[in-house]
Design a protein around this motif. Structure first.
Motif, PDB file in Angstrom:
ATOM      1  N   ILE A 103      10.949  -9.151 -24.168  1.00 48.44           N
ATOM      2  CA  ILE A 103      11.989  -8.847 -23.185  1.00 48.44           C
ATOM      3  C   ILE A 103      12.685  -7.535 -23.541  1.00 48.44           C
ATOM      4  O   ILE A 103      12.918  -6.681 -22.678  1.00 48.44           O
ATOM      5  CB  ILE A 103      13.000 -10.007 -23.107  1.00 48.44           C
ATOM      6  N   PHE A 104      13.001  -7.362 -24.810  1.00 46.82           N
ATOM      7  CA  PHE A 104      13.662  -6.136 -25.265  1.00 46.82           C
ATOM      8  C   PHE A 104      12.816  -4.913 -24.939  1.00 46.82           C
ATOM      9  O   PHE A 104      13.313  -3.917 -24.392  1.00 46.82           O
ATOM     10  CB  PHE A 104      13.903  -6.234 -26.772  1.00 46.82           C
ATOM     11  N   HIS A 105      11.528  -4.974 -25.235  1.00 49.59           N
ATOM     12  CA  HIS A 105      10.665  -3.826 -24.987  1.00 49.59           C
ATOM     13  C   HIS A 105      10.484  -3.558 -23.494  1.00 49.59           C
ATOM     14  O   HIS A 105      10.435  -2.399 -23.063  1.00 49.59           O
ATOM     15  CB  HIS A 105       9.304  -4.042 -25.659  1.00 49.59           C
ATOM     16  N   ALA A 106      10.396  -4.607 -22.687  1.00 50.34           N
ATOM     17  CA  ALA A 106      10.235  -4.423 -21.246  1.00 50.34           C
ATOM     18  C   ALA A 106      11.437  -3.706 -20.651  1.00 50.34           C
ATOM     19  O   ALA A 106      11.294  -2.778 -19.841  1.00 50.34           O
ATOM     20  CB  ALA A 106      10.026  -5.773 -20.567  1.00 50.34           C
ATOM     21  N   ILE A 107      12.639  -4.124 -21.050  1.00 51.24           N
ATOM     22  CA  ILE A 107      13.841  -3.499 -20.522  1.00 51.24           C
ATOM     23  C   ILE A 107      13.979  -2.069 -21.062  1.00 51.24           C
ATOM     24  O   ILE A 107      14.253  -1.123 -20.307  1.00 51.24           O
ATOM     25  CB  ILE A 107      15.086  -4.333 -20.881  1.00 51.24           C
ATOM     26  N   MET A 108      13.783  -1.884 -22.345  1.00 46.96           N
ATOM     27  CA  MET A 108      13.935  -0.554 -22.936  1.00 46.96           C
ATOM     28  C   MET A 108      12.952   0.449 -22.352  1.00 46.96           C
ATOM     29  O   MET A 108      13.230   1.647 -22.270  1.00 46.96           O
ATOM     30  CB  MET A 108      13.754  -0.632 -24.455  1.00 46.96           C
ATOM     31  N   ALA A 109      11.783  -0.041 -21.945  1.00 45.52           N
ATOM     32  CA  ALA A 109      10.737   0.856 -21.447  1.00 45.52           C
ATOM     33  C   ALA A 109      10.915   1.220 -19.979  1.00 45.52           C
ATOM     34  O   ALA A 109      10.202   2.090 -19.473  1.00 45.52           O
ATOM     35  CB  ALA A 109       9.363   0.213 -21.651  1.00 45.52           C
ATOM     36  N   PHE A 133      22.306  -2.388 -24.228  1.00 45.43           N
ATOM     37  CA  PHE A 133      21.756  -1.524 -25.274  1.00 45.43           C
ATOM     38  C   PHE A 133      20.882  -0.434 -24.659  1.00 45.43           C
ATOM     39  O   PHE A 133      20.867   0.711 -25.127  1.00 45.43           O
ATOM     40  CB  PHE A 133      20.943  -2.351 -26.268  1.00 45.43           C
ATOM     41  N   ALA A 134      20.169  -0.796 -23.586  1.00 48.57           N
ATOM     42  CA  ALA A 134      19.287   0.162 -22.923  1.00 48.57           C
ATOM     43  C   ALA A 134      20.054   1.174 -22.081  1.00 48.57           C
ATOM     44  O   ALA A 134      19.460   2.119 -21.558  1.00 48.57           O
ATOM     45  CB  ALA A 134      18.271  -0.573 -22.055  1.00 48.57           C
ATOM     46  N   GLY A 135      21.362   0.986 -21.947  1.00 49.67           N
ATOM     47  CA  GLY A 135      22.166   1.924 -21.176  1.00 49.67           C
ATOM     48  C   GLY A 135      22.378   1.527 -19.737  1.00 49.67           C
ATOM     49  O   GLY A 135      23.024   2.256 -18.978  1.00 49.67           O
ATOM     50  N   ALA A 136      21.833   0.393 -19.333  1.00 50.29           N
ATOM     51  CA  ALA A 136      21.992  -0.087 -17.960  1.00 50.29           C
ATOM     52  C   ALA A 136      23.157  -1.069 -17.891  1.00 50.29           C
ATOM     53  O   ALA A 136      23.790  -1.400 -18.893  1.00 50.29           O
ATOM     54  CB  ALA A 136      20.703  -0.743 -17.477  1.00 50.29           C
TER      55      ALA A 136
END
Length: 388
Positions: A103-109, A133-136
């Protein structure tokens, strides 16, 4: 001491914080029953343990491909097809160190500054923190007990805006145990067809634990025409009592899987080789034990719901899945500053739970009924005494 702006946007996980606090108290000799952690108390199946031992004996201790071995991806494909009704080639599957990492990688990407992610509330604690964390921006989609902690298609459409990038789906859900039936997911799919920019993250990690008698409904299986926008996350932690093995699997469009693996190649590299061997055995081996586990969880659910609803000022609906009860304590909150104070009061009386505010709720707490019957009865008795 200086930390990054991204780190400053998030808060620590309150579920792990409460569990760690209960563990420290027990180590100090304090009698605490922990109902804060989302972890099956059953033993990992013997054939899974044996597979891990065999992998060690055979020297499977080296690097593997970043997104998992070919055999691991084939086993994941079997799981997605057999258990979720999702036909996914191995090129559309990735393996990570737990579903949380996927989930973390999907959102960050996929998200950036100014993007928005719709997160139904109450939510799993990490969803909004990953988004921040991803800025969204996480956009709460409020649900309530009277609606089974489920949102309608109309409520979803009202929340979608020009910056919406993702919708988070979690069924069965943590912390509420809410299950979205087939009809509701189909209606949600109709809304999302009108918004082609919105991606869908379907967290199906609790899919084996449904108590309604109906089969699990997976969004990707019901709406195959949206496949290029759907990421389905699953794993072995909840279904096979393998939380410590840290293996999650995700199926989605090839472009997204490649983006996630690109990020994983720098973040952690491959998931543990021994854990992959164990997960292969979990997916390919017998699933018969799940029927017994499900029935034991159902009995525990009924025990906890009855006991909590018997406490004046507390109430909880009957969850349809997972192993959590979301308890409303609003009538008692005049006695406490907030639900965090209520949680500390219960901890002082020997029970560790997690306040509802950790999940975007308020005036209540979550109980995990992944514990044996005797401890659940004692914990509920302590709660009743503490609030009497």
């Amino acid at each position: 001491m200086i930390t990054s702006p991204a780190l400053d946007r998030i808060s620590p996980s309150q579920t792990t914080a409460m569990t760690d606090r209960a563990t420290r108290l027990r180590e100090d000799g304090v009698d605490v029953i922990s109902l804060s952690v989302g972890e099956p108390d059953f033993a990992t199946p013997p054939h899974v343990i044996q597979a891990a031992k065999t992998a060690l004996d055979e020297g499977q201790t080296k690097y593997t491909p970043v997104g998992g071995t070919s055999r691991m991806k084939q086993a994941a494909a079997l799981h997605f097809a057999r258990d979720l009704g999702i036909e996914a080639p191995t090129a559309n599957i990735t393996v990570s160190a737990g579903g949380k990492q996927a989930i973390f990688h999907a959102i960050m990407a996929t998200v950036g500054e100014g993007d928005e992610v719709i997160v139904p509330a109450p939510w799993w604690v990490s969803y909004p923190e990953i988004v921040k964390f991803a800025g969204a921006s996480p956009i709460p989609l409020r649900t309530s007990a009277k609606n089974g902690f489920r949102f309608s298609a109309g409520e979803l459409e009202a929340q979608i805006g020009p910056r919406t990038r993702w919708l988070m789906l979690n069924s069965p859900g943590n912390p509420t145990g809410a299950v979205y039936p087939r009809e509701m997911l189909l209606a949600i799919g109709e809304v999302l067809r009108r918004h082609p920019r919105v991606l869908i993250l379907s967290d199906d990690i609790y899919s084996p634990l449904i108590y309604t008698g109906a089969p699990h409904a997976a969004f990707a299986a019901l709406c195959p025409d949206l496949a290029e926008r759907v990421l389905t996350v699953s794993g072995v932690s909840k279904s096979h009592a393998m939380t410590g093995f840290r293996i999650g699997v995700a199926a989605g469009p090839a472009w997204l899987i490649q983006a996630m693996e690109k990020l994983q190649s720098h973040a952690s590299g491959n998931p543990c080789s021994i854990s992959q061997a164990a997960a292969i055995a979990a997916f390919e081996g017998t699933q018969d034990f799940l029927r017994e586990w499900r029935e034991r969880f159902r009995a525990r659910r009924d025990l906890v719901v009855e006991a909590i609803n018997a406490v004046p000022g507390l109430s909880t609906p009957v969850p349809d899945g997972a192993f959590y009860c979301m308890v409303d304590a609003a009538p008692l909150m005049t006695r406490f500053k907030d639900d965090a104070a209520l949680a500390m009061h219960l901890l002082d009386h020997g029970v560790a739970i997690v306040p509802a505010s950790a999940f975007g709720g308020r005036d209540g707490f979550r109980i995990s009924f992944a514990a044996d019957d005797a401890r659940l009865r004692e914990a509920c008795a302590r709660i009743a005494k503490a609030l009497s």
